[in-house]
Enzyme design. Structure first.
Site, short mmCIF file in Angstrom:
data_model
loop_
_atom_site.label_atom_id
_atom_site.label_comp_id
_atom_site.label_asym_id
_atom_site.label_seq_id
_atom_site.Cartn_x
_atom_site.Cartn_y
_atom_site.Cartn_z
CB THR A 37 -0.93 0.00 1.24
OG1 THR A 37 -1.82 -1.11 1.15
CG2 THR A 37 -1.75 1.28 1.30
CE1 TYR A 50 -3.87 0.10 -1.59
CE2 TYR A 50 -5.98 0.73 -0.64
CZ TYR A 50 -4.80 0.03 -0.56
OH TYR A 50 -4.54 -0.77 0.52
CB THR A 116 0.18 -3.34 6.46
OG1 THR A 116 -1.06 -3.26 5.75
CG2 THR A 116 0.86 -1.98 6.45
CG ASP A 117 -2.73 -7.27 3.45
OD1 ASP A 117 -3.18 -6.45 4.27
OD2 ASP A 117 -3.22 -7.45 2.33
CE LYS A 189 -3.26 -4.46 8.47
NZ LYS A 189 -3.27 -4.59 6.98
CD GLU A 310 -8.41 -28.50 27.65
OE1 GLU A 310 -9.49 -29.05 27.35
OE2 GLU A 310 -8.28 -27.27 27.79
#
Length: 353
Positions: A37, A50, A116-117, A189, A310
């Site tokens: 981005t 975009y 950023t993903d 994120k 567990e």
């Protein structure tokens, strides 16, 4: 007496030259661009519609001319993709190029522009494979370059300032966004749209950027960079590892599919403390018997997936991820599998990294 005065004057002259040279010294920072981005472009000033990875690194840097005041900038385009398409080949290419550059005495640090993903995954991969204590800083933005109040230019300036600072030596790979310095081992994120999306939820930020200077408040105690045992110098392909989500009434369908597809490892994004349905657990136990490494992690964003809770990990040959989320667990497991398939040895790695 004249000789003594001459020596004093000579010493003062040498000191003056030393101060003058160092006052003008600028570190050399390489910017390696991968798209995202931050390199996105739209047809309007809002963020809708975009396309990520639309502009080159030179166009990106033209929006931040002031970085030339703090460092000598050299730039390379390694890739130009949205980070949803980040892949193992780009990771290997990027890590090898970073290591190659940081061996050079005239290179003081690296800044990597990234979407950023998957930024947290790339940062962690580099944290485990970069072989230098020089600064490596990832940076991105939540708004494209054409948006009103685009956050990219400020983030890039801060990233370069962070990489150029001697304070950043030995800190491991970091992400600089929204005035925060975030450690690669914990970064997550947390919001789909906010410019303040990234956090270190378990440990807290490494520090902040303030008036163009990094201020560190903690350091990571996990092994990284020059203390990492992983070396991708001669690796051309990473072992295939898949992440499988657990949820109410989850069956063995995706575990069976992964096994049949020939994966080397499986990471579960379990519920709670990495718990999985009985059906999935039995399928994963059978996968271990076939030589497939299994790591239990959690879909919860905070807290550890602990051993001996567990689930009896030793009984099934599973590895507990501790504080690594499923996506960073996948990164570590891929690298672990380049060295071993022993679950106890893999567990050691998940404890140390």
């Amino acid at each position: 007496m004249k000789t003594k005065n001459f020596k004093n004057l000579l010493n003062l002259f040498v000191l003056f030259i030393f101060i003058a040279v160092n006052a003008q010294y600028k570190p050399t920072i390489y910017i390696l661009a991968t798209g995202g981005t931050i390199a996105g472009q739209g047809s309007s000033s809002v963020t809708q519609a975009y396309k990520a990875g639309s502009i080159t690194v030179d166009e990106l840097l033209s929006a931040v001319p002031s970085i030339k005041d703090i460092a000598i900038i050299k730039a390379e385009q390694v890739a130009n993709i949205g980070s949803q398409d980040m892949n193992d080949d780009v990771w290997l290419k990027l890590s090898k190029r970073v290591n190659e550059l940081l061996k050079q005495k005239d290179v003081d640090g690296i800044v990597i522009t990234h979407g950023t993903d998957t930024q947290e995954e790339t940062a962690y991969f580099l944290n485990l494979t970069v072989k230098s204590n020089k600064p490596v800083v990832l940076v991105g933005s939540m708004r494209p370059s054409t948006a009103i109040s685009a956050d990219g230019p400020r983030n890039i300036y801060n990233a370069v300032a962070c990489a150029a600072s001697p304070e950043s030596l030995g800190k491991g790979v970091v992400v600089v966004m929204d005035d925060k310095i975030l450690g690669a081992d914990d970064i997550t994120k947390t919001h789909t749209l906010s410019v303040g999306t990234f956090e270190d939820p378990n440990y807290g930020n490494l520090g902040i950027m303030y008036n163009g200077k990094p201020i560190y408040t903690r350091e990571s105690v996990k092994r990284h960079t020059i203390n990492s045992e992983f070396d991708i110098t001669n690796i051309t392909k990473l072992p295939r590892v898949e992440v499988i989500l657990s949820y109410s009434n989850a069956k063995s369908l995706f575990v069976d599919a992964a096994v049949n597809a020939g994966v080397r490892g499986i990471v579960t994004a379990g519920v709670g403390n990495g718990n999985i349905t009985t059906d999935m657990q039995n399928a994963l136990a059978n996968a271990v018997k076939k030589g497939i490494a299994v790591v239990r992690s959690s879909r919860i964003s905070m807290g550890p997936t602990a051993q001996y809770d567990e689930v009896d990990d030793d009984k099934y040959g599973f590895t507990a991820s501790w504080y690594l989320n499923p996506y960073k667990s996948r990164v570590l497991l891929m690298l672990a599998l380049t060295k071993t398939n022993n679950y106890k040895e893999i567990q050691r790695m998940f404890t140390e990294y």
